[in-house]
Design an enzyme around this catalytic site. Structure first.
Site, mmCIF file in Angstrom:
data_model
loop_
_atom_site.group_PDB
_atom_site.id
_atom_site.type_symbol
_atom_site.label_atom_id
_atom_site.label_comp_id
_atom_site.label_asym_id
_atom_site.label_seq_id
_atom_site.Cartn_x
_atom_site.Cartn_y
_atom_site.Cartn_z
ATOM 1 N N ARG A 61 74.256 18.050 6.156
ATOM 2 C CA ARG A 61 75.217 18.778 5.579
ATOM 3 C C ARG A 61 76.447 18.246 5.041
ATOM 4 N NH1 ARG A 61 76.423 22.396 10.693
ATOM 5 N NH2 ARG A 61 76.089 20.041 11.379
ATOM 6 N N LYS A 158 60.053 16.223 18.256
ATOM 7 C CA LYS A 158 60.093 17.149 19.581
ATOM 8 C C LYS A 158 61.501 17.646 19.885
ATOM 9 C CE LYS A 158 60.994 14.252 23.376
ATOM 10 N NZ LYS A 158 60.799 13.372 24.695
ATOM 11 N N HIS A 188 55.884 10.414 19.439
ATOM 12 C CA HIS A 188 55.764 8.721 19.120
ATOM 13 C C HIS A 188 54.971 7.893 20.232
ATOM 14 C CE1 HIS A 188 59.270 8.737 21.992
ATOM 15 N NE2 HIS A 188 59.200 7.518 22.067
ATOM 16 N N LYS A 192 52.211 4.099 19.508
ATOM 17 C CA LYS A 192 52.115 2.598 20.066
ATOM 18 C C LYS A 192 50.986 1.872 20.078
ATOM 19 C CE LYS A 192 55.739 4.021 23.327
ATOM 20 N NZ LYS A 192 57.050 3.018 22.988
ATOM 21 N N GLU A 226 61.877 4.678 33.164
ATOM 22 C CA GLU A 226 63.012 4.439 32.232
ATOM 23 C C GLU A 226 64.217 4.128 33.252
ATOM 24 O OE1 GLU A 226 63.454 7.134 28.875
ATOM 25 O OE2 GLU A 226 62.812 8.518 30.051
ATOM 26 N N ASP A 245 60.349 17.358 29.215
ATOM 27 C CA ASP A 245 60.777 16.520 28.246
ATOM 28 C C ASP A 245 59.820 15.342 28.337
ATOM 29 O OD1 ASP A 245 62.849 15.263 26.529
ATOM 30 O OD2 ASP A 245 63.174 13.662 28.084
ATOM 31 N N HIS A 250 54.550 13.409 26.371
ATOM 32 C CA HIS A 250 53.916 12.238 26.268
ATOM 33 C C HIS A 250 52.979 11.891 27.462
ATOM 34 C CE1 HIS A 250 57.449 11.822 23.657
ATOM 35 N NE2 HIS A 250 58.097 11.666 24.580
ATOM 36 N N LYS A 341 64.010 9.102 35.075
ATOM 37 C CA LYS A 341 65.205 8.290 34.542
ATOM 38 C C LYS A 341 65.827 7.333 35.683
ATOM 39 C CE LYS A 341 65.436 10.548 30.621
ATOM 40 N NZ LYS A 341 64.949 9.855 29.541
HETATM 41 P P1 NAP Z 1 71.601 14.450 15.928
HETATM 42 O O1 NAP Z 1 72.077 13.035 15.917
HETATM 43 O O2 NAP Z 1 72.210 15.894 16.486
HETATM 44 O O3 NAP Z 1 71.375 14.886 14.343
HETATM 45 C C1 NAP Z 1 71.132 15.938 13.631
HETATM 46 C C2 NAP Z 1 71.153 16.014 12.310
HETATM 47 O O4 NAP Z 1 70.890 17.240 11.634
HETATM 48 C C3 NAP Z 1 72.461 15.464 11.631
HETATM 49 O O5 NAP Z 1 72.032 14.372 10.629
HETATM 50 C C4 NAP Z 1 73.242 16.350 11.113
HETATM 51 O O6 NAP Z 1 73.994 16.296 9.931
HETATM 52 C C5 NAP Z 1 71.875 17.400 10.795
HETATM 53 N N1 NAP Z 1 72.084 18.943 10.543
HETATM 54 C C6 NAP Z 1 72.813 19.595 11.593
HETATM 55 N N2 NAP Z 1 72.903 20.970 11.173
HETATM 56 C C7 NAP Z 1 72.258 20.933 10.040
HETATM 57 C C8 NAP Z 1 72.247 22.050 9.198
HETATM 58 N N3 NAP Z 1 72.640 23.168 9.363
HETATM 59 N N4 NAP Z 1 71.463 21.876 8.186
HETATM 60 C C9 NAP Z 1 70.934 20.772 7.601
HETATM 61 N N5 NAP Z 1 71.468 19.288 8.273
HETATM 62 C C10 NAP Z 1 71.912 19.636 9.683
HETATM 63 O O7 NAP Z 1 70.346 14.724 16.305
HETATM 64 P P2 NAP Z 1 69.208 13.495 16.648
HETATM 65 O O8 NAP Z 1 69.348 13.069 18.127
HETATM 66 O O9 NAP Z 1 69.063 12.763 15.528
HETATM 67 O O10 NAP Z 1 67.519 14.599 16.797
HETATM 68 C C11 NAP Z 1 66.914 15.028 15.734
HETATM 69 C C12 NAP Z 1 65.784 15.506 16.254
HETATM 70 O O11 NAP Z 1 64.790 14.391 16.700
HETATM 71 C C13 NAP Z 1 65.698 16.505 17.400
HETATM 72 O O12 NAP Z 1 64.892 17.534 17.237
HETATM 73 C C14 NAP Z 1 65.644 15.728 18.580
HETATM 74 O O13 NAP Z 1 64.926 16.464 19.609
HETATM 75 C C15 NAP Z 1 64.503 15.021 18.077
HETATM 76 N N6 NAP Z 1 64.433 13.653 18.902
HETATM 77 C C16 NAP Z 1 65.385 12.493 18.788
HETATM 78 C C17 NAP Z 1 65.467 11.634 19.677
HETATM 79 C C18 NAP Z 1 66.695 10.585 19.614
HETATM 80 O O14 NAP Z 1 66.151 9.621 20.229
HETATM 81 N N7 NAP Z 1 67.555 10.997 19.183
HETATM 82 C C19 NAP Z 1 64.382 11.546 20.376
HETATM 83 C C20 NAP Z 1 63.272 12.231 20.204
HETATM 84 C C21 NAP Z 1 63.215 13.284 19.504
HETATM 85 P P3 NAP Z 1 75.311 17.039 9.389
HETATM 86 O O15 NAP Z 1 75.982 17.387 10.479
HETATM 87 O O16 NAP Z 1 75.749 15.954 8.251
HETATM 88 O O17 NAP Z 1 74.588 18.148 8.756
#
Ligand code: NAP
Length: 492
Positions: A61, A158, A188, A192, A226, A245, A250, A341
């Site tokens: 966004r 996920k 992921h 690996k 972890e 989780d 995994h 954890k």
């Molecule tokens: P995050 O940091 O909260 O990022 C969310 C992203 O979505 C941001 O780029 C946000 O940008 C965008 N967004 C939010 N609302 C939106 C909307 N209405 N329209 C379009 N874009 C929107 O989340 P994250 O940690 O990267 O996680 C992303 C996904 O990966 C999740 O499903 C999470 O469960 C999964 N995941 C994450 C990790 C990790 O290590 N972070 C690990 C495994 C899985 P704007 O605010 O600019 O829109």
């Protein structure tokens, strides 16, 4: 490129370029995109795997232009990739591949712009790196605005649902707009190097497979430990816990690859059919075979409750369980799973404990040893087989274990120590159209169908996790789970 190491393995590394593509990353400004996806793509670019026509389109966004997005990506690469993994020359060229479109999943803005950006005649992929609540919304929007072609691929992060009902609902929503062959549910762990090596070891050697069954294997241990706590994502984690989780996805995937029958071919559906059979063969788990833990403050470490910013919580940050795969191959051979954890160290491994020899020809004081094969996922990916030999020197026959250790870094040299991160490999598999290392919808549902009654039973009983000290190897009760069976966990 051919690398020959003196006295070590000879290996030929081939980087096979992929077809030209447009990859749209929804959530391109988020944590996962910045830490893993974009640095991973940059590494594949530097390795020469991306054809000149490949393009990466960030979408979120936040209103910003291409230059601001490129600057954000440069910062992310410099923050999250160590200097030795960066190529300054490649960086500029990589950033030129990027563009950005501001899109709101819930709104109308940006979708026409995104459609105008997409090209025909290149692979089309959309990575949903956004909150799970948006997975279905994005699928619907891509369809509604006629952006996704019939052969487009979507990558879904996920968690995939939080129980069987929500997973089914999400599968149905995605299926309304995309065929199963277009859907890449990412785990992921499957990307690996060592996990794929598990299949190479099992099915590429005659040595192990004949022994890979209840007759020769005493038990299997799968550990994902972890060091980090839940701080930073405590609110999310507290609604989830280790079972949802980590175990449902995994650890279940690692269990499947360890326990499955040989597929006829290394092809997506052949492999996934065999994994599904394992999940369907899992017995329900009795409460006495499960230990749930929650970490308490210790030393410099805060408690789970402080990290999760909760006054009370029944969520487990640790789980250990004994599982039976009810089929001929694994009859009465337990699989012990453990994840948590804030444990003593970061360590993930699959360990096959073979039975002792049926009869020892040596004196009782020589000792009786059993072979152990461990497949290390992290740190220091590699495989280690412990074999029994005579202790060198005088003093008669005394048996000791010695490792036949293959650390990838030692055996194959620094080029291979630098193995691609799981995300790098998996994204390239999406572009190649190879679903082998992605979960199929029915696999995810079967895993939830096994998990749900276990969680429901805790909730019905008002089960509370037992405490363990932050920085320890988990609750005492987990050690007892093993001692009961005259076994012990490997050290964390
Ligand atoms: P995050 O940091 O909260 O990022 C969310 C992203 O979505 C941001 O780029 C946000 O940008 C965008 N967004 C939010 N609302 C939106 C909307 N209405 N329209 C379009 N874009 C929107 O989340 P994250 O940690 O990267 O996680 C992303 C996904 O990966 C999740 O499903 C999470 O469960 C999964 N995941 C994450 C990790 C990790 O290590 N972070 C690990 C495994 C899985 P704007 O605010 O600019 O829109």
């Amino acid at each position: 490129m051919e690398a020959v190491r003196q006295g070590k393995a000879i290996m030929v590394s081939r980087v096979i370029p992929v077809d030209p593509f447009d990859l749209v990353i929804f959530g391109a400004t988020g944590d996962l995109a910045r830490r893993k996806i974009l640095p991973g793509l940059y590494r594949r670019f530097c390795d020469g795997q991306m054809p000149p026509e490949a393009r990466i389109i960030g979408a979120a966004r936040t209103e910003q232009d291409n230059a601001a997005f490129a600057e954000q990506v440069r910062e992310a690469i410099e923050t999250f990739l160590p200097a030795k993994k960066r190529d300054p020359k490649g960086l500029k060229a990589f950033l030129e591949r990027l563009s950005y479109v501001a899109v709101d999943a819930h709104g109308e803005a940006g979708w026409e712009d995104l459609r105008a950006t997409m090209r025909d005649n290149v692979v089309q992929a959309f990575y949903f790196s956004v909150a799970p609540a948006l997975f279905g919304v994005l699928a619907e929007r891509l369809h509604h605005f006629e952006i996704a072609r019939k052969d487009a691929r979507i990558v879904v992060e996920k968690p995939f649902g939080r129980d069987l009902g929500t997973a089914r609902e999400l599968n149905a929503t995605l299926a309304a707009h995309f065929d199963e062959a277009q859907i890449y549910r990412i785990d992921h762990y499957l990307g690996k190097e060592t996990v794929q090596n598990l299949m190479a070891v099992r099915f590429g050697n005659t040595l192990f497979e004949p022994l890979w069954n209840a007759q020769y294997v005493d038990h299997v241990q799968i550990t994902v430990a972890e060091e980090v706590g839940v701080g930073g994502r405590g609110a999310y984690y507290d609604k989830s816990g280790a079972m949802r989780d980590m175990v449902q996805n995994h650890l279940m995937q690692l269990l499947c690859l360890t326990a499955m029958e040989p597929p006829a071919r290394f092809e997506p559906d052949a492999v996934r059919d065999e994994k599904l059979k394992v999940i369907r063969a899992l017995d329900p788990v009795a409460p006495v075979d499960i230990v749930r833990g929650q970490y308490r403050a210790s030393g410099d470490h805060a408690s789970y409750l402080e990290d999760a910013e909760a006054e009370v919580s029944r969520t487990e940050s640790f789980i250990a369980m004994k599982i039976h795969v009810s089929n001929w191959r694994w009859n009465r051979t337990p699989f012990y799973l453990r994840t948590g954890k804030r444990l003593r160290s970061r360590k993930s491994e699959i360990v096959i404990h073979f039975k002792e020899t049926p009869h020892s020809i040596f004196d009782a004081d020589a000792g009786n040893r059993a072979n152990v094969l461990s497949i290390r996922l992290q740190p220091d990916e590699g495989i280690d087989l412990r074999v029994t030999i005579k202790e060198p020197g005088p003093g008669g026959m005394r048996l000791i274990d010695v490792p036949l250790d293959m650390s990838f870094a030692d055996a194959l040299g620094p080029e291979v120590a630098d193995v691609p991160d799981a995300y790098e490999r998996l994204i390239m598999d999406v572009i190649r159209g190879n679903q082998t290392l992605f979960m199929r919808g029915d696999e995810v549902e079967a895993a939830w169908a096994w998990t749900d009654p276990i969680i429901a039973a805790w909730e019905a009983r008002g089960d509370r996790p037992v405490p363990y000290h932050a920085g320890s190897s988990g609750p005492e009760e987990a050690a007892i789970l093993m001692h009961r069976d005259n076994r012990r966990w490997r050290e964390i």
